[in-house]
Design a protein around this motif. Structure first.
Motif, PDB file in Angstrom:
ATOM      1  N   TRP A 493      47.316  34.132  34.325  1.00  0.00           N
ATOM      2  CA  TRP A 493      47.304  34.637  35.700  1.00  0.00           C
ATOM      3  C   TRP A 493      47.146  36.150  35.728  1.00  0.00           C
ATOM      4  CZ3 TRP A 493      46.251  33.028  40.271  1.00  0.00           C
ATOM      5  CH2 TRP A 493      46.577  33.817  41.377  1.00  0.00           C
ATOM      6  N   TRP A 496      43.533  36.872  35.098  1.00  0.00           N
ATOM      7  CA  TRP A 496      42.720  36.457  36.247  1.00  0.00           C
ATOM      8  C   TRP A 496      42.899  37.413  37.428  1.00  0.00           C
ATOM      9  CZ3 TRP A 496      38.756  34.175  38.123  1.00  0.00           C
ATOM     10  CH2 TRP A 496      38.709  33.731  39.443  1.00  0.00           C
ATOM     11  N   GLU A 497      44.131  37.789  37.716  1.00  0.00           N
ATOM     12  CA  GLU A 497      44.402  38.662  38.865  1.00  0.00           C
ATOM     13  C   GLU A 497      43.791  40.040  38.670  1.00  0.00           C
ATOM     14  OE1 GLU A 497      48.224  39.187  41.759  1.00  0.00           O
ATOM     15  OE2 GLU A 497      48.555  39.506  39.620  1.00  0.00           O
ATOM     16  N   ARG A 500      39.771  40.701  39.441  1.00  0.00           N
ATOM     17  CA  ARG A 500      39.254  40.878  40.810  1.00  0.00           C
ATOM     18  C   ARG A 500      38.044  39.984  41.095  1.00  0.00           C
ATOM     19  NH1 ARG A 500      38.949  47.509  40.794  1.00  0.00           N
ATOM     20  NH2 ARG A 500      41.043  47.902  39.976  1.00  0.00           N
ATOM     21  N   ALA A 502      38.311  36.653  42.033  1.00  0.00           N
ATOM     22  CA  ALA A 502      38.609  35.555  42.958  1.00  0.00           C
ATOM     23  C   ALA A 502      37.863  35.729  44.279  1.00  0.00           C
ATOM     24  CB  ALA A 502      40.112  35.464  43.187  1.00  0.00           C
ATOM     25  N   GLU A 503      37.946  36.930  44.858  1.00  0.00           N
ATOM     26  CA  GLU A 503      37.301  37.154  46.158  1.00  0.00           C
ATOM     27  C   GLU A 503      35.783  37.087  46.034  1.00  0.00           C
ATOM     28  OE1 GLU A 503      37.171  40.513  49.740  1.00  0.00           O
ATOM     29  OE2 GLU A 503      38.508  40.766  48.020  1.00  0.00           O
ATOM     30  N   TRP A 505      33.825  35.588  43.686  1.00  0.00           N
ATOM     31  CA  TRP A 505      33.345  34.228  43.421  1.00  0.00           C
ATOM     32  C   TRP A 505      33.567  33.319  44.619  1.00  0.00           C
ATOM     33  CZ3 TRP A 505      35.303  33.391  37.694  1.00  0.00           C
ATOM     34  CH2 TRP A 505      34.415  34.051  36.833  1.00  0.00           C
ATOM     35  N   GLY A 506      34.658  33.555  45.356  1.00  0.00           N
ATOM     36  CA  GLY A 506      34.898  32.743  46.538  1.00  0.00           C
ATOM     37  C   GLY A 506      33.817  32.933  47.584  1.00  0.00           C
ATOM     38  N   LEU A 523      34.611  28.848  39.175  1.00  0.00           N
ATOM     39  CA  LEU A 523      35.905  28.568  39.805  1.00  0.00           C
ATOM     40  C   LEU A 523      36.468  27.233  39.339  1.00  0.00           C
ATOM     41  CD1 LEU A 523      35.174  29.837  43.430  1.00  0.00           C
ATOM     42  CD2 LEU A 523      36.711  30.875  41.755  1.00  0.00           C
ATOM     43  N   VAL A 526      37.994  27.824  35.920  1.00  0.00           N
ATOM     44  CA  VAL A 526      39.278  28.534  35.992  1.00  0.00           C
ATOM     45  C   VAL A 526      40.373  27.600  36.483  1.00  0.00           C
ATOM     46  CG1 VAL A 526      40.516  30.408  37.141  1.00  0.00           C
ATOM     47  CG2 VAL A 526      38.202  30.794  36.289  1.00  0.00           C
ATOM     48  N   LEU A 527      40.079  26.813  37.526  1.00  0.00           N
ATOM     49  CA  LEU A 527      41.067  25.878  38.058  1.00  0.00           C
ATOM     50  C   LEU A 527      41.451  24.837  37.009  1.00  0.00           C
ATOM     51  CD1 LEU A 527      42.732  24.844  40.436  1.00  0.00           C
ATOM     52  CD2 LEU A 527      40.721  23.555  41.199  1.00  0.00           C
TER      53      LEU A 527
END
Length: 997
Positions: A493, A496-497, A500, A502-503, A505-506, A523, A526-527
């Protein structure tokens, strides 16, 4: 079937699409809604988690009543519930395929290292036992033994009885394997052991609650372990209703017993109508299954279709290349979606092998067909995003050494944020700082040092430096957390955090096209990794994070991850087993090639798991055609694939001189529709824009077509479709400047001319300009040449060993694509060093004196300034001065060589230093060390000494070169030599939209 007594058992046979699952659901509804049964009195089993999930949802919608648990389970899930409720021992832990493979691999590796372990036959030596294929067959053998109650001692005895020494060895291995698992402190069972343990608990009287009826869907997929579990329930008085069709069984390669379906109950019912597809598809399916053994059934084959045919129910695609095949498939899928309103989720592409899923899904995505591959096809370590996170954790934990290769991989990953140009920029910046500080370390060593200490990059105020600093900080933060005892979830985590991603790729995942597909895949990876980490912590809380990293990085078997799967609007790309229990409006069966489908390679040939089954069941003496059995399984897979279609089936293959379509094409009707795959135009906005732009600009296009293209592009431009507006076209931007590179009207201006670039400039000014502005990406050969020049300049002795020692000092600066390339280049470099040493020995023996190496010079000729470095200057005993230029490429003549002419001009102008009195011109030579002559390992191409006329001609050549360099426009070659290194980057500069020609 609904009229059967409540306690009756039966087998319900039905062809694909005859309503077996619907009948099962109605049987449940009848007992719950009409007869007042509790849902706890029924158990519905499905062969896989995906089919169980779909069946559970359908049952919930049909019943509409609250339940105390899931209405449909997998046999493994039910067995786990039984063993947990059994008071005879601790609840077990399910051993995944990856964990089982890892245990077996560790045992086999230990045996190989210590020279211990079972006495395997000679043909199963250490090299064979190190293969994943061997471990897979060993797992299958052990599971078949478990399913049929064959203990390790009996397995060894059967091996001696039937002259199978591999079974004897496997029996000994099974004993040690069981002992190792027992010593782990947990009751770890594989699926076969878990099912067998549940069956034993049921026979021993474990409380089954109010259970009265078991309904088994797709029972043709059941293994012997599942059948044993169901028979144990039947022995306890539980009624059994089994639904299936042996003709579409897919589990034969993994111990499935298609013939076991008919033996589950004394009564057999057959559904006599097919409601899914029309007569044409039904006839094609019947043609396939007619060639398959009946598997103790067969009455279901008489079912007739009760649905109407699609106008074109079957089509084939025969394409010259795989890309054309996928393009034709994508075109037809888009037609179905756009013109016929077929949802993407109501279409599926089936391929024979799971290894093809990613490639096919990506090909469809590139053709603007949203596609997703079925999960579980590859290990997490093979997923780009998941592997990078694992590598960061591995480096922080000290499992993986941070060397140059790992550092480069991390920087080039999304977590590093650099592309190859950015990485090269970072290397150059680190190297420049090193040289400025008087150091000589290679860039790779500096890269490793920088990622080990974020402060090292503080002086590089550039985007690449900031990206590398963030990655270095992540490695440091994860390592610090690991030192404080953080769990693997916390380590991952943190990485991953800090990334940067997450935003970003989302947002990309919510878009469309290749970018969205790539973001979704990242994603998902990662999940899946975090799901696996959570399960690891829950199941093995006492283990260190490194154990988790080891288990995934060393795993060769993909895990069946319990990760929620996105139900996005996309075409599913899967294998036949992935469509069990489902149906689609359109089914595409791709890559139906000879040698691929059917794949007639015999399974289990190393250890004979299926032969063990026959021995145990008393069929050892039966005369069976092994290859026919494999063929039957392959036909069942094909039958299953085409049977999923409600309206259309499209079968595709590549047909060219090297590849041929499968014999399965011969089972299709001769009058099927044939789709054109030779000139497929993708049915997409991007392709439409490209076609209209070509119609508008290409010569010879009729005026009406050109006018229609212009109107269409105007409409699309108003809708802001990318590429439609002319201002977005290449070659239409205004020229930024028409000024020359150098203003020759200014008397103070001097044009720099490099001797090494004169030949390229004279041949093609445009190509010289591109090299000058865009730069040369360089090559290993070029860098190796620089190292050899440096060795020749700095070596204190002329012998080969001294020169080679200098080369070795800088060998680490060279980057190679693979170890074998490095070995090849090292051998080549050694030969060139020996050629250099031979030349030095010969020139010294001839009386030549070394004057200088890498001597710089500068000449002003008219409006030009010629600058360069002379590799080597020698002076003979009679005073003649000879200039040598070292070359590591192919030999050529020295006549007209611009570099040698420049060096001779430098001598003639008196700028060469260190010469003894009485010197005279002795000419120049190119020293080629890559390939020699018959008498010596090098080649010397001599250029005669300059006279006055030669000097004047050279000055005129320089003047012309200066004018070419100072120009505002540059001409290039229309015909490129494709085999000349570096020419590929000039291709886009000679197209009409750029040059105007």
């Amino acid at each position: 079937m609904l009229e059967l007594p409540a306690d009756a058992s039966a087998v319900v046979l039905g062809a694909p699409g005859s309503g077996k699952t619907t009948t099962l659901i109605e049987a449940v509804a009848q007992r719950v809604l009409e007869k007042g049964w509790s849902t706890d009195e029924l158990l519905v089993l499905a062969p896989s988690r995906a089919t169980a999930t779909r069946l559970r949802d359908r049952l919930a919608l049909r019943l509409g009543v609250p339940t105390s648990g899931p209405l449909a389970r997998t046999p493994t899930s039910f067995a786990f519930r039984i063993t947990r409720s059994d008071d005879l021992g601790d609840p077990p832990t399910l051993l995944t395929g990856g964990e089982q493979d890892a245990f077996i691999r560790e045992l086999l590796e230990g045996h190989a290292e210590e020279g211990s372990g079972p006495a395997w036959p000679d043909h199963l030596g250490p090299d064979v036992r190190a293969l994943r294929t061997f471990r897979t067959e060993l797992r299958e053998l052990l599971m078949r033994a478990t399913e049929y109650g064959v203990a390790p001692q009996r397995l060894a005895a059967l091996g001696r009885e039937h002259d199978r020494p591999e079974w004897v060895a496997a029996g000994a291995f099974a004993r040690e394997y069981a002992a190792v698992l027992a010593n782990t402190g947990a009751a770890s069972l594989d699926p076969a052991e878990l099912l067998s343990a549940a069956a034993a608990s049921i026979r021993a009287g474990v409380d089954l609650g109010p259970l009265r009826l078991v309904l088994l869907d797709d029972a043709q997929e059941a293994t012997e372990s599942v059948l044993t579990l169901v028979r144990a329930l039947a022995d306890r008085g539980v009624a059994v209703l089994a639904f299936g069709d042996p003709d579409v069984a897919t589990n034969g390669f993994r111990g499935g017993e298609a013939s076991g379906l008919a033996r589950l109950a004394p009564r057999t019912l057959t559904l006599d109508g097919v409601h899914r597809h029309g007569p044409a598809l039904r006839a094609a399916l019947s043609s396939v299954v007619a060639r398959v053994g009946a598997a103790a059934a067969g009455t279901q084959r008489a079912a007739a279709s009760r649905a109407a045919d699609h106008p074109h129910p079957i089509a084939v695609v025969e394409a010259p290349t795989p890309a054309r095949q996928y393009a034709a498939i994508a075109r037809r899928l888009r037609e179905e979606h756009l013109e016929n309103g077929c949802a993407w989720t109501d279409m599926v592409v089936v391929v024979r092998s799971g290894s093809r899923l990613a490639e096919v899904a990506r090909a469809l995505t590139l053709a603007e067909v949203p596609a997703r591959g079925s999960g579980g096809g590859r290990a997490l370590r093979d997923d780009t995003a998941a592997r990078t996170l694992l590598t960061i954790a591995a480096v922080a934990l000290g499992r993986t050494e941070l060397d140059e290769q790992v550092a480069s991989e991390l920087l080039l990953s999304p977590f590093g944020g650099l592309d190859r140009l950015g990485l090269r920029t970072l290397r150059l910046a680190l190297r420049a700082e090193e040289l400025a500080g008087g150091g000589s370390r290679a860039s790779g060593e500096l890269l490793v040092e920088a990622l080990g200490d974020p402060a090292r990059l503080a002086t590089i105020d550039h985007r690449v430096g900031r990206s590398a600093t963030r990655l270095a900080g992540t490695l440091q933060a994860v390592a610090a957390l690991a030192a404080r005892g953080g769990t693997i979830e916390e380590l991952l985590w943190t990485a991953w955090e800090r990334s940067r991603l997450a935003e970003r790729w989302g947002e990309e995942a919510l878009s469309a096209g290749v970018t969205a597909e790539e973001a979704n895949r990242n994603l998902d990876g990662v999940l899946a990794l975090f799901t696996s980490a959570r399960r690891f912590v829950e199941r093995r809380p006492e283990d260190e994070p490194r154990a988790f990293v080891d288990s995934l990085l060393d795993a060769e078997v993909p895990e069946d991850l319990l990760t929620p799967q996105a139900r996005e609007d996309a075409v599913l790309v899967t294998t036949p087993s992935g469509v069990v229990g489902s149906e689609y409006r359109i089914v595409v069966v791709a890559d139906v090639q000879e040698g691929v489908w059917p794949n007639l390679r015999l399974r289990g040939s190393l250890l004979g798991a299926q032969q063990l089954v026959r021995v145990v069941t008393g069929e050892a003496d039966a005369q069976l055609d092994e290859r026919r059995l494999v063929r039957d399984d392959e036909l069942r897979l094909f039958a299953l694939a085409i049977s999923r279609a409600r309206e259309r089936v499209i079968v595709g293959a590549v047909v060219n001189d090297d590849e041929a379509p499968s014999v399965l094409f011969g089972l299709l009707p001769p009058d099927v529709e044939r789709l054109d795959a030779t000139a497929v135009r993708p049915l997409s906005l991007r392709a439409t824009v490209g076609r209209m732009r070509r119609d508008l600009t290409a010569p010879g296009v009729p005026a009406p077509v050109r006018s229609a293209a212009a109107s269409g592009l105007a409409l699309l431009a108003r809708e802001q479709v990318p590429g439609a507006a002319p201002e977005q076209w290449g070659g239409l931007l205004p020229v930024s400047t028409d000024a020359p590179l150098w203003d020759l009207d200014d008397p103070e201006v001097r044009v720099p001319v490099s001797p090494s670039s004169i030949d390229r400039l004279e041949e093609a000014p445009l190509h010289w300009f591109v090299d000058r502005v865009a730069g040369d990406s360089g090559s290993t050969a070029l860098t190796l040449g620089n190292v050899l020049h440096w060795a020749l300049e700095t070596s204190e002795a002329p012998d080969a060993d001294s020169l080679w020692a200098r080369v070795q000092e800088r060998w680490g600066e060279l980057a190679f694509e693979s170890p074998w390339v490095a070995e090849r280049e090292q051998r080549l470099a050694r030969r060139m060093v020996e050629a250099m040493a031979a030349y030095l020995t010969d020139t010294t023996a001839s009386g030549n004196r070394f004057v200088s190496a890498e001597q710089s010079f500068e000449l002003e000729i008219d409006r030009a300034v010629v600058r360069g470095k002379i590799d080597r200057v020698e002076q003979a005993a009679d005073g003649r001065v000879v200039i040598i230029d070292l070359k590591t490429g192919q030999a050529k003549k020295a006549d007209g060589d611009a570099q040698l002419e420049a060096y001779q001009a430098a001598y003639a102008s008196g700028v060469v230093e260190g010469l003894a009195d009485g010197h005279a011109p002795g000419g120049a030579a190119l020293l080629f060390v890559k390939k020699g002559t018959k008498s010596r390992p090098y080649t010397l191409a001599v250029q005669p000494p300059f006279g006055d006329e030669g000097l004047e001609a050279f000055k005129e050549r320089i003047t012309r070169a200066a004018r070419l360099i100072a120009a505002a426009e540059f001409e290039g070659l229309l015909e490129l030599d494709e085999f000349r290194p570096g020419n590929e980057k000039f291709r886009w500069h000679i197209v009409g939209s750029v040059t105007g020609d």
